[in-house]
Design a protein around this motif. Structure first.
Motif, PDB file in Angstrom:
ATOM      1  N   GLN A 163       0.843  -1.197   0.000  1.00 45.15           N
ATOM      2  CA  GLN A 163       0.000   0.000   0.000  1.00 45.15           C
ATOM      3  C   GLN A 163       0.873   1.240   0.000  1.00 45.15           C
ATOM      4  O   GLN A 163       1.754   1.395   0.859  1.00 45.15           O
ATOM      5  CB  GLN A 163      -0.919   0.021   1.226  1.00 45.15           C
ATOM      6  CG  GLN A 163      -1.909  -1.113   1.281  1.00 45.15           C
ATOM      7  CD  GLN A 163      -2.711  -1.111   2.569  1.00 45.15           C
ATOM      8  OE1 GLN A 163      -2.600  -0.196   3.384  1.00 45.15           O
ATOM      9  NE2 GLN A 163      -3.528  -2.135   2.751  1.00 45.15           N
ATOM     10  N   TYR A 164       0.612   2.123  -0.956  1.00 49.69           N
ATOM     11  CA  TYR A 164       1.387   3.355  -1.052  1.00 49.69           C
ATOM     12  C   TYR A 164       1.096   4.258   0.142  1.00 49.69           C
ATOM     13  O   TYR A 164       2.001   4.781   0.792  1.00 49.69           O
ATOM     14  CB  TYR A 164       1.047   4.081  -2.357  1.00 49.69           C
ATOM     15  CG  TYR A 164       1.894   5.312  -2.603  1.00 49.69           C
ATOM     16  CD1 TYR A 164       3.092   5.221  -3.298  1.00 49.69           C
ATOM     17  CD2 TYR A 164       1.490   6.564  -2.139  1.00 49.69           C
ATOM     18  CE1 TYR A 164       3.875   6.344  -3.526  1.00 49.69           C
ATOM     19  CE2 TYR A 164       2.268   7.683  -2.354  1.00 49.69           C
ATOM     20  CZ  TYR A 164       3.454   7.574  -3.054  1.00 49.69           C
ATOM     21  OH  TYR A 164       4.214   8.679  -3.255  1.00 49.69           O
ATOM     22  N   ALA A 165      -0.185   4.437   0.450  1.00 43.70           N
ATOM     23  CA  ALA A 165      -0.585   5.409   1.477  1.00 43.70           C
ATOM     24  C   ALA A 165      -0.061   5.034   2.862  1.00 43.70           C
ATOM     25  O   ALA A 165       0.440   5.886   3.605  1.00 43.70           O
ATOM     26  CB  ALA A 165      -2.098   5.542   1.509  1.00 43.70           C
ATOM     27  N   SER A 166      -0.169   3.760   3.216  1.00 46.64           N
ATOM     28  CA  SER A 166       0.237   3.334   4.555  1.00 46.64           C
ATOM     29  C   SER A 166       1.720   2.990   4.651  1.00 46.64           C
ATOM     30  O   SER A 166       2.264   2.834   5.755  1.00 46.64           O
ATOM     31  CB  SER A 166      -0.585   2.115   4.983  1.00 46.64           C
ATOM     32  OG  SER A 166      -0.214   0.975   4.217  1.00 46.64           O
ATOM     33  N   GLY A 167       2.355   2.834   3.501  1.00 47.01           N
ATOM     34  CA  GLY A 167       3.763   2.448   3.503  1.00 47.01           C
ATOM     35  C   GLY A 167       3.977   0.953   3.674  1.00 47.01           C
ATOM     36  O   GLY A 167       5.113   0.505   3.861  1.00 47.01           O
ATOM     37  N   LEU A 168       2.891   0.160   3.584  1.00 40.85           N
ATOM     38  CA  LEU A 168       3.020  -1.291   3.683  1.00 40.85           C
ATOM     39  C   LEU A 168       3.789  -1.817   2.475  1.00 40.85           C
ATOM     40  O   LEU A 168       3.386  -1.621   1.334  1.00 40.85           O
ATOM     41  CB  LEU A 168       1.640  -1.950   3.744  1.00 40.85           C
ATOM     42  CG  LEU A 168       1.619  -3.480   3.753  1.00 40.85           C
ATOM     43  CD1 LEU A 168       2.259  -4.021   5.028  1.00 40.85           C
ATOM     44  CD2 LEU A 168       0.193  -3.996   3.588  1.00 40.85           C
ATOM     45  N   GLU A 169       4.897  -2.483   2.725  1.00 38.62           N
ATOM     46  CA  GLU A 169       5.745  -2.991   1.655  1.00 38.62           C
ATOM     47  C   GLU A 169       5.234  -4.346   1.153  1.00 38.62           C
ATOM     48  O   GLU A 169       4.846  -5.210   1.948  1.00 38.62           O
ATOM     49  CB  GLU A 169       7.177  -3.131   2.155  1.00 38.62           C
ATOM     50  CG  GLU A 169       7.820  -1.822   2.567  1.00 38.62           C
ATOM     51  CD  GLU A 169       8.748  -1.266   1.503  1.00 38.62           C
ATOM     52  OE1 GLU A 169       9.430  -2.052   0.830  1.00 38.62           O
ATOM     53  OE2 GLU A 169       8.783  -0.033   1.355  1.00 38.62           O
ATOM     54  N   ALA A 170       5.257  -4.518  -0.149  1.00 39.91           N
ATOM     55  CA  ALA A 170       4.856  -5.789  -0.740  1.00 39.91           C
ATOM     56  C   ALA A 170       5.898  -6.864  -0.449  1.00 39.91           C
ATOM     57  O   ALA A 170       7.098  -6.582  -0.366  1.00 39.91           O
ATOM     58  CB  ALA A 170       4.684  -5.630  -2.249  1.00 39.91           C
ATOM     59  N   ARG A 171       5.411  -8.106  -0.319  1.00 38.54           N
ATOM     60  CA  ARG A 171       6.285  -9.259  -0.129  1.00 38.54           C
ATOM     61  C   ARG A 171       5.786 -10.396  -1.027  1.00 38.54           C
ATOM     62  O   ARG A 171       4.579 -10.551  -1.215  1.00 38.54           O
ATOM     63  CB  ARG A 171       6.279  -9.751   1.318  1.00 38.54           C
ATOM     64  CG  ARG A 171       6.631  -8.735   2.362  1.00 38.54           C
ATOM     65  CD  ARG A 171       6.717  -9.403   3.750  1.00 38.54           C
ATOM     66  NE  ARG A 171       5.577 -10.279   4.009  1.00 38.54           N
ATOM     67  CZ  ARG A 171       4.425  -9.870   4.549  1.00 38.54           C
ATOM     68  NH1 ARG A 171       4.245  -8.603   4.870  1.00 38.54           N
ATOM     69  NH2 ARG A 171       3.434 -10.753   4.763  1.00 38.54           N
ATOM     70  N   PRO A 172       6.683 -11.212  -1.547  1.00 38.82           N
ATOM     71  CA  PRO A 172       6.248 -12.332  -2.389  1.00 38.82           C
ATOM     72  C   PRO A 172       5.278 -13.278  -1.699  1.00 38.82           C
ATOM     73  O   PRO A 172       4.405 -13.862  -2.353  1.00 38.82           O
ATOM     74  CB  PRO A 172       7.564 -13.041  -2.732  1.00 38.82           C
ATOM     75  CG  PRO A 172       8.605 -11.975  -2.642  1.00 38.82           C
ATOM     76  CD  PRO A 172       8.159 -11.099  -1.517  1.00 38.82           C
ATOM     77  N   ASP A 173       5.401 -13.431  -0.373  1.00 42.17           N
ATOM     78  CA  ASP A 173       4.525 -14.374   0.309  1.00 42.17           C
ATOM     79  C   ASP A 173       3.083 -13.885   0.431  1.00 42.17           C
ATOM     80  O   ASP A 173       2.212 -14.617   0.907  1.00 42.17           O
ATOM     81  CB  ASP A 173       5.077 -14.752   1.682  1.00 42.17           C
ATOM     82  CG  ASP A 173       5.182 -13.584   2.651  1.00 42.17           C
ATOM     83  OD1 ASP A 173       4.681 -12.475   2.339  1.00 42.17           O
ATOM     84  OD2 ASP A 173       5.774 -13.759   3.735  1.00 42.17           O
ATOM     85  N   MET A 174       2.821 -12.648  -0.015  1.00 42.01           N
ATOM     86  CA  MET A 174       1.451 -12.142  -0.055  1.00 42.01           C
ATOM     87  C   MET A 174       0.675 -12.675  -1.263  1.00 42.01           C
ATOM     88  O   MET A 174      -0.553 -12.647  -1.282  1.00 42.01           O
ATOM     89  CB  MET A 174       1.439 -10.611  -0.118  1.00 42.01           C
ATOM     90  CG  MET A 174       1.982  -9.901   1.089  1.00 42.01           C
ATOM     91  SD  MET A 174       2.045  -8.112   0.756  1.00 42.01           S
ATOM     92  CE  MET A 174       2.504  -7.463   2.366  1.00 42.01           C
ATOM     93  N   LEU A 175       1.402 -13.137  -2.276  1.00 37.81           N
ATOM     94  CA  LEU A 175       0.768 -13.479  -3.544  1.00 37.81           C
ATOM     95  C   LEU A 175      -0.124 -14.720  -3.494  1.00 37.81           C
ATOM     96  O   LEU A 175      -1.235 -14.692  -4.042  1.00 37.81           O
ATOM     97  CB  LEU A 175       1.831 -13.637  -4.637  1.00 37.81           C
ATOM     98  CG  LEU A 175       1.330 -13.982  -6.035  1.00 37.81           C
ATOM     99  CD1 LEU A 175       0.359 -12.927  -6.552  1.00 37.81           C
ATOM    100  CD2 LEU A 175       2.503 -14.135  -6.999  1.00 37.81           C
ATOM    101  N   PRO A 176       0.284 -15.831  -2.884  1.00 34.08           N
ATOM    102  CA  PRO A 176      -0.562 -17.033  -2.942  1.00 34.08           C
ATOM    103  C   PRO A 176      -1.986 -16.824  -2.433  1.00 34.08           C
ATOM    104  O   PRO A 176      -2.952 -17.323  -3.049  1.00 34.08           O
ATOM    105  CB  PRO A 176       0.203 -18.029  -2.070  1.00 34.08           C
ATOM    106  CG  PRO A 176       1.630 -17.614  -2.200  1.00 34.08           C
ATOM    107  CD  PRO A 176       1.577 -16.112  -2.234  1.00 34.08           C
ATOM    108  N   ALA A 177      -2.153 -16.080  -1.348  1.00 34.90           N
ATOM    109  CA  ALA A 177      -3.502 -15.854  -0.821  1.00 34.90           C
ATOM    110  C   ALA A 177      -4.344 -15.052  -1.801  1.00 34.90           C
ATOM    111  O   ALA A 177      -5.547 -15.313  -1.963  1.00 34.90           O
ATOM    112  CB  ALA A 177      -3.421 -15.128   0.518  1.00 34.90           C
TER     113      ALA A 177
END
Length: 260
Positions: A163-177
């Motif tokens: 998320q750009y606004a919150s600064g939450l960084e993407a991670r590869p382990d987010m993809l399967p869900a």
């Protein structure tokens, strides 16, 4: 697909961020030479702010078309917290573009106008790419397929990690869900990922059978490393990393939707 600027970053964030039409055109041409199939286009007004102005879009479309003939161009209808659904609809009606990204979450603010927007896109032959941020977006799109708000054949989507606004960084382990959430819809999907792990997330997307969108809209550099010199440097590094894992770049005349 290359997303070279986005709605929010400015030259103060990176001197090579393309803002003007000629800068977008130069970036598009360089990335196209490297093998990028498409450009995801945002335009800015005279103050450098995100815009949905049809005149600015036409100017940028013409510049990119001349500099990178054969490169697909997708406009955005993103509100960026500025525009309402009526303005997004007006953009689609005025431009009738070949391709556009459309946020399900933003369209849901006005269901009646959303229905009109998707109908306009269908009539114009616009290739709509649904922006999906969360499971709620997937559920909304599912309901809209069921009630006819979104035509059944509009099956392209871009999944957003981080998320750009919150600064939450993407991670590869987010993809399967996320892939499990969209599986029943049988979508042609692309991934974009915010933050320093952008390339790692996109490599995971390729290995899961998806397409990817890369560029300064999502990340200015790899985690713990200096910023990329420009968008083309990021594209080149990603192509090299993908090749090292045995992936081949599709020829520029490939219909990626048909092959996904």
């Amino acid at each position: 697909m290359v997303a070279p600027n986005g709605a929010r970053r400015r030259k103060s964030d990176h001197a090579a961020l393309p803002i003007a039409s000629w800068e977008l055109a130069a970036t598009a041409a360089e990335c196209h030479r490297l093998g990028a199939h498409r450009l995801h286009m945002h335009v800015r007004d005279q103050d450098g702010c995100h815009s949905l102005d049809a005149g600015l879009y036409r100017e940028a479309l013409a510049a990119v078309g001349a500099a990178a003939p054969g490169m697909g161009i997708q406009i955005t209808t993103e509100s960026a917290g500025i525009f309402d659904v009526a303005a997004q609809l007006a953009c689609l009606e005025s431009l009738r573009p070949s391709a556009a990204s459309v946020s399900v979450r933003e369209m849901a603010r006005d269901r009646d106008l959303a229905r009109r927007a998707y109908a306009v896109a269908a009539e114009a032959g616009t290739e709509v790419q649904h922006i999906l941020y969360t499971p709620d977006c997937v559920a909304q799109l599912t309901r809209w397929y069921q009630d006819g708000t979104v035509p059944e054949d509009m099956r392209d989507a871009i999944l957003v990690l981080g998320q750009y606004a919150s600064g939450l960084e993407a991670r590869p382990d987010m993809l399967p869900a996320f892939l499990a959430e969209i599986a029943p819809l049988e979508l042609n999907w692309t991934l974009c990922a915010f933050g320093g792990a952008e390339h790692a997330c996109l490599l995971a997307a390729i290995e899961a059978g998806g397409q990817v969108r890369i560029g300064f809209e999502n990340s200015l550099g790899a985690q713990g490393a200096p910023p990329w010199v420009d968008n083309a440097a990021s594209v080149a590094a990603f192509i090299e990393a993908a090749a090292a894992r045995g992936h081949r770049l599709a020829p520029l005349d490939t219909d990626l939707r048909a092959s996904s």
